[in-house]
Design a protein around this motif. Structure first.
Motif, PDB file in Angstrom:
ATOM      1  N   THR A 315       1.163  -1.077   0.298  1.00  0.00           N
ATOM      2  CA  THR A 315      -0.009   0.500  -0.031  1.00  0.00           C
ATOM      3  C   THR A 315       0.846   1.521  -0.331  1.00  0.00           C
ATOM      4  N   LEU A 316       1.832   1.372   0.755  1.00  0.00           N
ATOM      5  CA  LEU A 316       3.159   2.220   0.547  1.00  0.00           C
ATOM      6  C   LEU A 316       3.123   2.856  -0.255  1.00  0.00           C
ATOM      7  N   SER A 317       3.783   1.800  -1.532  1.00  0.00           N
ATOM      8  CA  SER A 317       4.921   1.834  -2.862  1.00  0.00           C
ATOM      9  C   SER A 317       3.658   2.396  -3.314  1.00  0.00           C
ATOM     10  N   MET A 318       2.895   2.142  -2.918  1.00  0.00           N
ATOM     11  CA  MET A 318       1.523   3.578  -4.232  1.00  0.00           C
ATOM     12  C   MET A 318       2.178   4.876  -3.533  1.00  0.00           C
ATOM     13  N   LYS A 319       2.469   5.631  -4.079  1.00  0.00           N
ATOM     14  CA  LYS A 319       2.536   7.339  -4.580  1.00  0.00           C
ATOM     15  C   LYS A 319       1.516   8.150  -3.764  1.00  0.00           C
ATOM     16  N   LYS A 320       0.384   7.679  -4.361  1.00  0.00           N
ATOM     17  CA  LYS A 320      -0.680   8.438  -3.858  1.00  0.00           C
ATOM     18  C   LYS A 320      -0.622   8.009  -1.994  1.00  0.00           C
ATOM     19  N   HIS A 321      -0.986   6.813  -1.337  1.00  0.00           N
ATOM     20  CA  HIS A 321      -0.613   6.353  -0.103  1.00  0.00           C
ATOM     21  C   HIS A 321       0.819   7.091   0.461  1.00  0.00           C
ATOM     22  N   LEU A 322       1.632   7.168  -0.192  1.00  0.00           N
ATOM     23  CA  LEU A 322       2.714   7.518   0.647  1.00  0.00           C
ATOM     24  C   LEU A 322       2.441   8.875   0.755  1.00  0.00           C
ATOM     25  N   HIS A 323       2.460   9.858  -0.021  1.00  0.00           N
ATOM     26  CA  HIS A 323       2.468  10.532   0.007  1.00  0.00           C
ATOM     27  C   HIS A 323       0.914  11.748   1.005  1.00  0.00           C
ATOM     28  N   ALA A 324       0.182  10.755   1.380  1.00  0.00           N
ATOM     29  CA  ALA A 324      -0.783  11.070   2.307  1.00  0.00           C
ATOM     30  C   ALA A 324       0.403  11.592   4.287  1.00  0.00           C
ATOM     31  N   PHE A 325       1.210  11.037   4.457  1.00  0.00           N
ATOM     32  CA  PHE A 325       1.871  11.758   5.239  1.00  0.00           C
ATOM     33  C   PHE A 325       3.145  12.627   4.903  1.00  0.00           C
ATOM     34  N   GLN A 326       3.614  13.251   5.164  1.00  0.00           N
ATOM     35  CA  GLN A 326       4.466  14.217   5.366  1.00  0.00           C
ATOM     36  C   GLN A 326       5.666  13.153   6.111  1.00  0.00           C
TER      37      GLN A 326
END
Length: 813
Positions: A315-326
C-alpha cells in the motif's frame, strides 16, 4: 461514464482517456510488443512528467515479449517502473489496466495485451469497471497487482536484464523456430498459448490469529534476549546512529523488542509485507503502550492518524498513499524482514520519510538471507542472536534432529531458477512407497503435536489422506481448504484432537503454536530463509515441552547440505581443517542423528560445491542485473549475496575481480594493469584506526584532477577533524582516547601533529614505496597520466568509502 462497460474494439481510446487523467497507472500484461508500447508512449510520458505513479509488469512466457518493447518502455521516462515476470515455463496470462485519481478509479480486465492489434482493431473483449462498483474489489486489485509486481519472480527491467532476456529469447526461438517465425511475420496476432493450471499456494483466506500466551511476557517487560538487545539499541541511538538492524531468532520476541524501543518515540511507523504480521505487531505494540493509539494502513483500512501506524509495504509503495503522510510524520520507522518483497519498494518509501531512527528487525541468521534489511540499515547490526545461541542459553527449546535419507533423484527434476518444476516434483513425491517411508520415520521419532511442511497443496492432501488411512487424525491446511479454518485446526492440535497438520507455507511467519513439539520436513529446501522460519515454529518454550523433534528428509536437492549450517554452533568460525565436516556441531542439549546414506550424500554434495570464483561471479552478475549497472564496491558489500571481502581475498582487489571477469573497458584495463599495486595497497593496508582512509578521503575530495597532488597535515586537518567528530559513533570509536578526546574542539596545530604521527608517517613506512612523507608533505610516489586520472580517482574513492564503512560497521558492533 458507465459503471460497467464492455470494450470490444479500440481499447486504446479508453486507455488514453484514463492515462490523461490518472495519478496512478498500473499495467499488467502477459506480453508486450513494441508496436503496442509506441501507441502509449506519448501518453505515458506526459503522465510521468506530471508526477503520476506508473508501474508496468509484463511477462516472459514463451518469450513472446519483445526485447525492443522492453527497451521502448524504459526509454519513455526514468520515473516509470518496469518489471519483467520470469514465468520459468509456468502459465502467465493476466491482462489488466488499473487507474486511479483524486476523484475515483477505473480498471480494465480482459484479453488485450500490449500490442497494436490488441489495443486497436483486433478481436478482443475487455470489461471496464468504475471503482464505485465495488471499492473493496478495486482495492484488492491494486494490492494484488503490487504483490505480483514485487514478487520474487520479477526482475527490474534495465539494460542488463534486457540483455540477459534477449539472449534467452534468441536461444528459445532457435529451438522453436516455427513460433519465432509466427511472431516475426505477424507480430500483431494474439497467440493464446495453452496454459496448465498451477495451484497457487498463497493464502487468501481471512486471517485467523493465534494470540500468544500472556505467560512469557507477564507485565510486558523485556525478557531474555530483549533485555540485551534493548540496551544495545538504545546505546546505538545515543551514539548518533540513525539506523540499525537487530537479528533475533524466531521465538525471542523481536516485535516486542521493537515495541519496547518505540516507547521513546512519539510517532511510529511499522512496515511489513504480510497482513498477519501487521496485525500481530499492532497487538504487541498496544500491549506495551496501551495509552497510544494504533492503526492499520493497508488495502482495506487507512488509519493513518494513529500514534502507531502499521502499514503494508504494498500500500505504501503507491505514491498516493505514501504522499498522504509528510516526510517527517514519524520519529521511528520499524521495518520487518522483507525477503518476500522487492527491496526497491522499501528503499523508495524510506527515501521519502525522514525519521529520527530506522530499525530493521529480522530472524534470518545468514547475511545472504537478510541482505536487503542489512543494506537499508547501512550494515549497522546493533544486536544479533541466532536460534542456536538462544538454545544454548535456554531461551528456546533444544532439539533432536533426524536426517532421513530421501532417495528421490532431484537431479532429474527440472530446476526453474527458484523452485523445482511442480509437476515433475509431484510425480516423484506422490507415490505410496515414499509416503510409507515418511510415515514410518514419523512414527519412530514423533512426540505429540506435529507440523508437516510440504512443497505443494497436492502433496499435503496426499500425505494427510495417507496418514488418515493408517489411523491418524490429520488435516491438510492451505488456501484451498474450506472445511476447517486455520484457527480451528490450531486449536484442535493444541488440544491433541489432531496428531498433525500438513501445510505448505501458512506457518512460515505470523502464526505461533508454542505447543508444537515435532516438525516434519517432506519438501526440498529451496530457501534457507524459509527453512529457518519453519524450524523456529517448533522451538518456542512451552510447559511440558523438553525438546523439539525435527524429522528432515535429505535428498540430492539444492541447499540440502547448506541448510545444516543453521544448526552449527561454529558457523562463521575459521576452520583449520582442509574440509569441514558435513555434520555440524550443535549445543550440548541437542542431538543430531543421520542415516548413513544421508551422510554419504551430503559428503558427495560438498565435494561438488560450486568453485569460489564462479560463485562470486554469479553473485556479482545477479546484483548487476538488479541495479542495471556495475555495482560500486560499497554496493557489493551492502547488497551482494557474497561478502565483498571474498572478492578482495580471491582477486587482490575488487577491480582485480572486474578485470578477471572481463567487466572493464579497454581503457580501464590499461589503468588497472598500470596502477594495480596502488589499488591493492589501498585495499590491504592495515587499519587499526580509520585515520589512513580519512586522510585519503580528504585528498579525494579535491576531485579527479587534484586528488593525487601532495598534501600537508595542515591542509588535511579541517576535513579530518570534521569527519571524525560529525558522528557520535566515529568519535566514540576513533576519537575518544586520552589524547584525541581533547581535540573535540578544533585545534589545527594539535590535529596536524596527530595526522603527522599516525596516518602519514606510518602509511609511508608500510606502503612499499608507493607513498612518501618528508618535509611535512604526504605524497604519492607514482605519476598518473591525464587520461587515467578520473578512472583511478573513482576506483580509489570506491575502495576508500568501502573500507571506512566496513571499519566503523565492524568497530561499532
Amino acid at each position: 461514464m458507465s459503471k460497467v462497460e464492455l470494450i470490444s474494439r479500440y481499447l486504446l481510446d479508453k486507455l488514453q482517456e484514463q492515462i490523461s487523467r490518472s495519478s496512478t497507472i498500473y499495467i499488467l500484461t502477459s506480453f508486450a510488443m513494441k508496436s503496442g508500447v509506441r501507441l502509449l508512449n506519448g501518453d505515458l510520458k506526459a503522465a510521468a512528467e506530471r508526477g503520476a505513479d506508473i508501474k508496468v509488469c509484463v511477462g516472459d512466457y514463451l518469450f513472446v515479449t519483445q526485447p525492443e518493447a522492453l527497451r521502448e518502455l524504459i526509454s519513455i521516462h526514468p520515473d516509470i517502473e518496469v518489471r519483467l515476470y520470469r514465468s520459468e515455463g509456468v502459465s502467465f496470462h493476466p491482462k489488466a489496466y488499473l487507474f486511479e485519481d483524486a476523484e475515483g478509479g477505473y480498471f480494465i480486465v480482459g484479453s488485450s495485451n500490449l500490442s497494436r492489434s490488441a489495443l486497436t482493431d483486433g478481436v478482443e473483449w475487455n470489461l471496464g469497471l468504475d471503482k464505485s462498483v465495488d471499492e473493496g474489489v478495486f482495492a484488492e486489485a491494486m494490492e494484488q497487482f503490487l504483490k505480483l509486481f514485487y514478487a520474487p519472480e520479477t526482475v527490474p527491467v534495465n539494460v542488463e536484464t534486457i540483455a540477459d532476456y534477449e539472449k534467452q529469447c534468441q536461444d528459445y526461438h532457435q529451438r522453436h523456430p516455427n513460433l519465432a517465425r509466427t511472431w516475426v511475420e505477424a507480430e500483431e496476432i494474439e497467440l493464446m498459448l495453452p496454459a496448465e493450471q498451477k495451484e497457487i499456494e498463497v493464502s487468501d483466506e481471512p486471517p485467523d490469529f493465534v494470540r500468544e500466551t500472556a505467560a512469557p511476557y507477564g507485565t510486558i517487560q523485556p525478557r531474555f534476549a530483549q533485555v540485551e538487545a534493548l540496551r544495545r539499541l538504545e546505546a546505538t541511538y545515543e551514539e548518533g546512529y540513525d539506523k540499525a538492524m537487530v537479528v533475533m531468532a524466531t521465538g525471542l520476541g523481536k516485535t516486542y523488542l521493537a515495541a519496547f524501543f518505540a516507547r521513546r518515540f512519539s510517532r511510529v511507523l511499522f512496515i511489513a509485507h504480510r497482513e498477519e504480521i501487521l496485525r500481530q505487531a499492532k497487538r504487541s505494540f498496544e500491549r506495551v503502550m496501551p495509552d497510544r493509539t494504533g492503526g492499520l494502513y493497508d488495502g482495506n483500512q487507512k488509519e493513518g492518524n494513529a500514534d502507531m501506524v502499521f502499514a503494508s509495504i504494498f500500500t505504501l509503495s503507491m505514491k498516493k498513499h505514501l504522499h498522504a503522510f509528510q516526510p517527517d510524520s514519524f520519529d521511528l520507522i520499524v521495518v520487518d524482514e522483507f525477503h518476500h518483497a522487492a527491496a526497491s519498494s522499501y528503499e523508495r518509501v524510506l527515501r521519502y520519510f525522514r525519521p529520527r531512527f530506522l530499525l530493521g528487525i529480522t530472524a534470518t541468521p545468514d547475511r545472504n538471507d537478510n541482505k536487503d534489511v542489512y543494506a537499508l540499515c547501512d550494515g549497522n547490526v546493533a544486536y544479533r542472536i541466532d536460534f542456536i545461541e538462544a538454545v544454548r542459553r535456554g531461551w528456546l527449546a533444544p532439539f533432536r534432529y533426524y536426517g532421513i535419507y530421501d532417495d528421490i533423484d532431484y537431479s532429474q527434476i527440472k530446476w526453474l531458477g527458484n523452485r523445482y518444476d511442480e509437476e515433475q516434483l509431484l510425480q516423484a513425491q506422490l507415490r505410496e512407497e515414499v509416503a510409507e517411508k515418511i510415515l514410518r520415520a514419523w512414527e519412530q521419532y514423533k512426540k505429540t503435536r506435529t507440523l508437516v511442511f510440504c512443497s505443494s497443496v497436492r502433496q499435503a492432501d496426499f500425505l494427510s489422506k495417507y496418514f488418515q488411512r493408517h489411523g491418524y487424525r490429520t488435516v491438510s491446511l492451505h488456501s484451498k481448504q474450506t472445511s476447517i479454518s486455520r484457527k480451528q485446526a490450531i486449536a484442535m492440535l493444541e488440544r491433541r484432537e489432531l496428531d498433525a497438520i500438513f501445510t505448505v507455507d501458512l506457518f512460515n511467519e505470523g502464526v505461533d503454536i508454542p505447543s508444537v513439539d515435532t516438525l516434519l520436513f517432506v519438501r526440498p529446501t529451496e530457501s534457507l530463509t524459509v527453512f529457518t522460519q519453519q524450524v523456529g515454529r517448533g522451538l518456542r518454550l512451552y510447559e511440558g515441552k523438553d525438546y523439539c523433534v525435527i524429522i528432515d528428509l535429505i535428498g540430492n536437492y539444492r541447499n540440502a547440505d547448506v541448510k545444516l549450517r543453521l544448526f552449527d554452533t561454529q558457523r562463521g568460525e575459521t576452520k583449520k581443517k582442509a574440509r569441514e565436516s558435513v555434520v555440524p556441531t550443535v549445543p550440548e542439549t541437542c542431538e543430531l542423528h543421520f542415516d548413513v546414506q544421508a551422510i554419504h550424500l551430503l559428503e558427495e554434495m560438498q565435494k561438488k560445491r560450486q568453485p569460489r570464483k564462479e560463485r562470486l561471479l554469479a553473485d556479482y552478475r545477479q546484483l548487476k542485473q538488479e541495479l542495471g549497472r556495475r555495482p560500486t564496491y560499497l554496493e557489493l558489500h551492502l547488497h551482494g549475496r557474497s561478502e565483498a571481502a571474498e572478492y578482495k581475498s580471491e582477486f587482490g582487489s575488487y577491480v582485480g575481480f572486474l578485470y578477471w571477469a572481463d567487466e572493464l573497458s579497454d581503457l580501464e584495463k590499461d589503468v588497472f594493469r598500470k596502477y594495480e599495486s596502488w589499488l591493492v595497497e589501498v585495499e590491504r593496508t592495515v587499519m587499526s584506526k580509520s585515520y589512513k582512509m580519512v586522510v585519503l578521503k580528504a585528498m579525494l575530495e579535491r576531485g579527479p584532477s587534484g586528488w593525487h597532488q601532495p598534501i600537508t597535515p595542515q591542509e588535511a586537518a579541517p576535513f579530518f577533524h570534521r569527519y571524525l567528530t560529525e558522528k557520535e559513533y566515529r568519535k566514540r570509536i576513533d576519537f575518544s582516547d586520552g589524547e584525541t578526546k581533547r581535540l573535540w574542539e578544533y585545534d589545527q596545530e594539535k590535529v596536524s601533529r596527530l595526522i603527522t604521527r599516525m596516518p602519514m608517517t606510518k602509511w609511508s613506512g608500510s606502503s612499499n614505496g608507493l607513498i612518501s612523507f618528508a618535509n611535512n608533505v604526504f605524497a604519492l610516489q607514482f605519476a598518473i597520466e591525464n587520461e587515467h586520472e578520473e578512472i583511478l580517482h573513482n576506483w580509489t574513492k570506491e575502495i576508500c568509502e568501502y573500507r571506512l564503512h566496513v571499519y566503523f560497521e565492524r568497530k561499532g558492533g
